[in-house]
Every structure is written in C-alpha cells, then in structure tokens.
Design an enzyme around this catalytic site. Structure first.
Site, PDB file in Angstrom:
ATOM      1  N   ASN A 111      12.583  29.527  17.470  1.00  0.00           N
ATOM      2  CA  ASN A 111      12.100  30.581  18.375  1.00  0.00           C
ATOM      3  C   ASN A 111      11.616  30.022  19.716  1.00  0.00           C
ATOM      4  OD1 ASN A 111      12.629  32.064  16.152  1.00  0.00           O
ATOM      5  ND2 ASN A 111      10.521  32.656  15.699  1.00  0.00           N
ATOM      6  N   HIS A 157      27.529  57.623  58.055  1.00  0.00           N
ATOM      7  CA  HIS A 157      28.243  58.687  57.313  1.00  0.00           C
ATOM      8  C   HIS A 157      29.761  58.469  57.358  1.00  0.00           C
ATOM      9  CE1 HIS A 157      24.358  60.811  57.670  1.00  0.00           C
ATOM     10  NE2 HIS A 157      24.404  60.381  58.920  1.00  0.00           N
ATOM     11  N   SER A 278      52.753  44.839  44.074  1.00  0.00           N
ATOM     12  CA  SER A 278      52.947  45.921  43.107  1.00  0.00           C
ATOM     13  C   SER A 278      54.220  45.644  42.319  1.00  0.00           C
ATOM     14  CB  SER A 278      53.066  47.252  43.857  1.00  0.00           C
ATOM     15  OG  SER A 278      53.844  48.162  43.112  1.00  0.00           O
ATOM     16  N   LYS A 284      54.230  46.610  48.945  1.00  0.00           N
ATOM     17  CA  LYS A 284      52.778  46.608  48.803  1.00  0.00           C
ATOM     18  C   LYS A 284      52.129  45.228  48.853  1.00  0.00           C
ATOM     19  CE  LYS A 284      50.634  49.891  47.050  1.00  0.00           C
ATOM     20  NZ  LYS A 284      49.604  50.701  47.673  1.00  0.00           N
ATOM     21  N   ASN A 286      48.229  44.459  48.016  1.00  0.00           N
ATOM     22  CA  ASN A 286      47.029  45.191  47.597  1.00  0.00           C
ATOM     23  C   ASN A 286      45.765  44.331  47.615  1.00  0.00           C
ATOM     24  OD1 ASN A 286      48.491  47.567  47.091  1.00  0.00           O
ATOM     25  ND2 ASN A 286      49.022  46.865  45.028  1.00  0.00           N
ATOM     26  N   GLU A 291      38.874  44.771  45.122  1.00  0.00           N
ATOM     27  CA  GLU A 291      38.642  45.883  44.186  1.00  0.00           C
ATOM     28  C   GLU A 291      38.004  45.385  42.887  1.00  0.00           C
ATOM     29  OE1 GLU A 291      42.253  48.973  45.118  1.00  0.00           O
ATOM     30  OE2 GLU A 291      42.751  47.015  44.340  1.00  0.00           O
TER      31      GLU A 291
END
Ligand code: ARG
Length: 467
Positions: A111, A157, A278, A284, A286, A291
């Site tokens: 412990n 925004h 892709s 593509k 990516n 991500e």
C-alpha cells in the site's frame, strides 16, 4: 503454479478468472524501474537502521539490480498470477537469492510501496512533459519572431472582429501553455512527497528512517500521516486535471488549424508529413492529425472524471479500488506526450499563406472600431461614434464596398470631424500597430510579449534541470 506470497492464510488457490480480474501486472509493469529504485533505497535504510544486516542488504540489492537488467533486456518472465509488479519483483528476488529476499518487505506494505512507485514515476513524467511544453513554447516564439509582418483577421463569435498580428495570436498560445507549465510545477510539488513507511495504513513497529529514504530518492519531503499516505491520490487528480487543460488548449489550436486549412480560408497549408489522404477521393489531403489530437482530448477528460468517481466516498485507508488509478494515468501520459510532440512538428512544418490572411483581414469591416476611435479621439462620446460608424457600415453593405473605399466626402456625410488622415488610420497595418496598449496586438506590444516570453523560457529551463 507458484503459491501466492500471501498464501499462508488460504486453503484454496485463487480462481483463475479472479487472477486475471485482480492483476494489475499487465499495466503496472511499466513501474518496474521505479519499484526497484524504491526497493533499493528501502533496503539501504533497513541496513542503516540495523533492521537487517549489511550483508543481507547487499545480497538483496544485487538481486534487485540483476532483476532490473533482466527486465530491461526482456529476459524477465512475467506471470499474471503475481498480481502486480511489486509481487513479481519480490518473487523473482526470492527465487534468485533465496529466503533472505523475503526480508525486503520488512517494514513495508504494497500500500505504501505502490504510491511511492507512482510518485517516483510521475515526477519523471511531469518533467518530461514539461520539456515538451517548453519545446512547443519555443517553437511558438520562433514562429512569432519569423512572422512579425503577418496580419490575419481576429475573430470573436467566429465573425471578423479586428485585424491582429499572427505573432500576437501565436503568443496567446505561448501564455496559455505557460499556465499549463505552472500547473505542472504545482502538481510536481504535490507528487514530490515520500510516502514509504506508512506501512499498510498505520506505520510500523520497526525503527525506520523515512527521511533517509526520501533523501536517497530525491524527495523534498516526507508525508505526515500514514492513513493519508496510503489513500491519497489527489496528486494524480492534479495531474489529470493539468493534462486535461493542456489538451483543451491543443484542441482549440487544432480546431483553428483545421478551419484555417479549409479551401474556403486557405490561411495555412499543413505539411504532407502531417496529413493523410482519403481511400476514395484522390484529391484529398486531410488534417487527421489535428482532428485526432482534438478527439483525444475527450479520453483525457474521461480519465479525470473516472478517477474522481473512483475516489468519491472511498473509506480510509487503502482499498483495492485505488488500483484503478493507473490505466487512466498511463493512458493520459502516453496520449499527452504523443499529442504534444506531434503537434509541435505539425506547427513547425506548416506553410503560412500570408497573402490570404491579409486579404481576409481586410474584409468584414475589421477596421470599423478604428473609424469610431478616430471620432472619440476628437471628443465625440464613444457610444455616439459607435452609432455613426454602424450607420456607415450599413451604407457600405448596401453599396457592396469596404469602409476604406469611401471617399472623404462620404465620410464627412456621417461626421464633419473626419479628415484626410482617416485613410491612414484605417489601413489594416495601422489598425494593428496603433493597438499599443500593454498586451495589445501592435508590433511593439508583441515584441514586449516576446521579451517577457524569453525570460519565462529561461526560468522554466532552470526548473526542468533542478533535481
Ligand atoms: N496493485 C495494487 C495497486 O495498484 C498494489 C497494492 C495492493 N495492496 C493490496 N493490499 N492488495 O494499488
């Protein structure tokens, strides 16, 4: 099968599924180095305090060092029935040097041993992560210095707000990461406490010297209460929480890189080495890396929540629930280190499309505040100036032009206080460079931020090299 090291009280063997269910060996084996380091310090203390003989201590130490080398060279055979790394090493020691190996666990429990190991391990990892953060901070600062002329639209925004220096944007992340660094240092401080000697929960009858163990292992202090020592996992929560905020910051930056690399904006181009293709669409490229870092933040937050839920309402002192602290901690460390390293590479290799950024900065009336400030400087209450320029913006939208496309006569239709110099004030470059307030976006102000950052880097470098 070998009997358990604690089998004395048992009449039956453990159910096989229970072995699998209770064993932490598949994941805590990564603590081997720190476990052995801790055991060697413990055994030296036992000998110094005359609890075991110097001869016995040397035998145990040599045995442990040999086991260390066996694990390092993948010769060590792990057996899941050993429950955890602590027992696996202790059993191997007894197999190797005989019954004297059984003296290692004098005045110690798993412990207190397990929290010592995790603390030793985490201290090393926190320093390593600190290094990665500092590396990213240095990269941000270099990028800022190399791109002092680059202007892009600043958003609120996600709408065009005011033009800003790209370097100003980069330095914002520098200071975010500096808070992360501070949090790591704080977490280090709470991890840097030596808990061995707490025993199972109540301390020990042996005349041990805890300060001596702490000194050998480079801890700056010793825990004050044995019950708290074996149950405290706050330092891991601290770490997971600091890690979560680092991931929040990386995920924000990744989100921006993803948006910036879209065909609509084209502010940056991520390097081929940090993007993927892709399987169906040949054109593509990516931003999967960005991500994935954004996505991986979720699992780190999950580990923080998981540990809090595990700790909630646990009675004192040690409960086996606490073994659940490890997988989340280890996964967080692995995820964080990889994310930081890859992110730094992605950032340093990306191409900055200065022209695209500047063109965008000129769109969306980003200099409207400058037109209002101009009037306010000439004595018009800012609220009224705001109203006047608002009307000018509507007028421009109707005409399909920018504020700077208006003639002086047009300006004067809204306020006679406008003069020829308004055009200079409204230029994007001046809009940026007139924001000279401390912390603002002007070149002068960003240079000040860089000077401050250089001092911070020096300070943190020193901390990293401290023992
Ligand atoms: N593997 C355990 C853990 O990670 C070590 C301590 C076990 N102690 C016990 N009494 N079962 O927490």
């Amino acid at each position: 099968m070998n009997p358990k090291l604690w089998s004395g009280r048992f009449k039956k063997n453990t159910n096989k599924l229970v072995d699998e269910f209770t064993s932490s060996l598949p994941f805590d084996s990564r603590l081997y180095k720190h476990d052995i380091e801790g055991s060697i310090a413990h055994v030296k203390m036992l000998s110094k305090c005359k609890i075991i003989s110097p001869d016995e201590a040397v035998k145990i130490e040599d045995g442990l060092s040999e086991i260390y080398r066996e694990i390092e060279s993948s010769k060590f055979i792990f057996n899941i029935a050993d429950e955890d790394i602590h027992m696996a090493i202790e059993r191997a020691l007894i197999d190797k040097i005989g019954p004297v190996g059984g003296k290692l666990h004098t005045a110690r429990s798993r412990n207190d041993q397990v929290t010592l190991d995790v603390r030793l391990y985490l201290k090393d990892e926190v320093k390593f992560i600190g290094k990665l953060i500092l590396g990213l901070q240095c990269e941000l600062m270099e990028l800022a210095k190399d791109n002092m002329e680059v202007i892009l639209p600043g958003y609120t925004h996600l709408q065009h707000a005011q033009p800003i220096l790209f370097s100003h944007y980069l330095m914002a992340y520098f200071f975010m990461l500096e808070r992360d660094f501070e949090r790591l240092k704080d977490c280090y401080k709470r991890t840097d406490i030596m808990t061995l000697g707490a025993g199972a929960l109540a301390g020990t009858t042996f005349p041990i010297d805890r300060e001596y163990v702490a000194k050998q292992l480079g801890f700056s202090r010793v825990s004050e209460n044995s019950l708290d020592s074996v149950s405290d996992r706050d330092f891991i929560v601290d770490f997971l929480s600091a890690a979560s905020l680092i991931m929040v910051h990386l995920s924000k930056f990744c989100e921006e890189l993803i948006i910036w690399s879209s065909s609509e904006l084209n502010f940056i181009e991520l390097d081929d080495a940090f993007t993927t293709g892709s399987s169906m669409m040949p054109q593509k490229k990516n931003p999967d890396v960005a991500e994935l870092i954004r996505g991986k933040s979720g699992r780190v937050f999950g580990h923080l929540m998981g540990l809090l839920a595990t700790l909630k309402a646990l009675p004192m002192a040690y409960n086996r629930d606490l073994q659940e602290d490890k997988e989340g901690l280890f996964d967080t460390i692995d995820t964080l280190k990889l994310s930081l390293e890859i992110f730094t590479g992605m950032l340093s290799s990306m191409k900055i499309e200065e022209k695209k950024m500047k063109e965008a900065a000129e769109e969306g009336f980003t200099n409207a505040t400058d037109a209002a400030d101009y009037l306010a400087t000439k004595g018009i209450p800012f609220r009224e100036a705001h109203e006047i320029v608002g009307k000018m913006v509507v007028n421009c939208i109707d005409k399909g032009c920018r504020l700077s496309d208006l003639s002086l006569d047009d300006f004067k239709k809204f306020s006679l206080l406008y003069d020829e110099d308004i055009f200079e004030v409204m230029s994007i470059k001046n809009s940026v460079n007139r924001k000279n307030s401390f912390g603002g976006t002007s070149t002068k102000s960003v240079n000040k931020q860089i000077t401050i950052a250089e001092k911070i880097i020096e300070k943190e470098q020193t901390w990293l090299t401290l023992e």
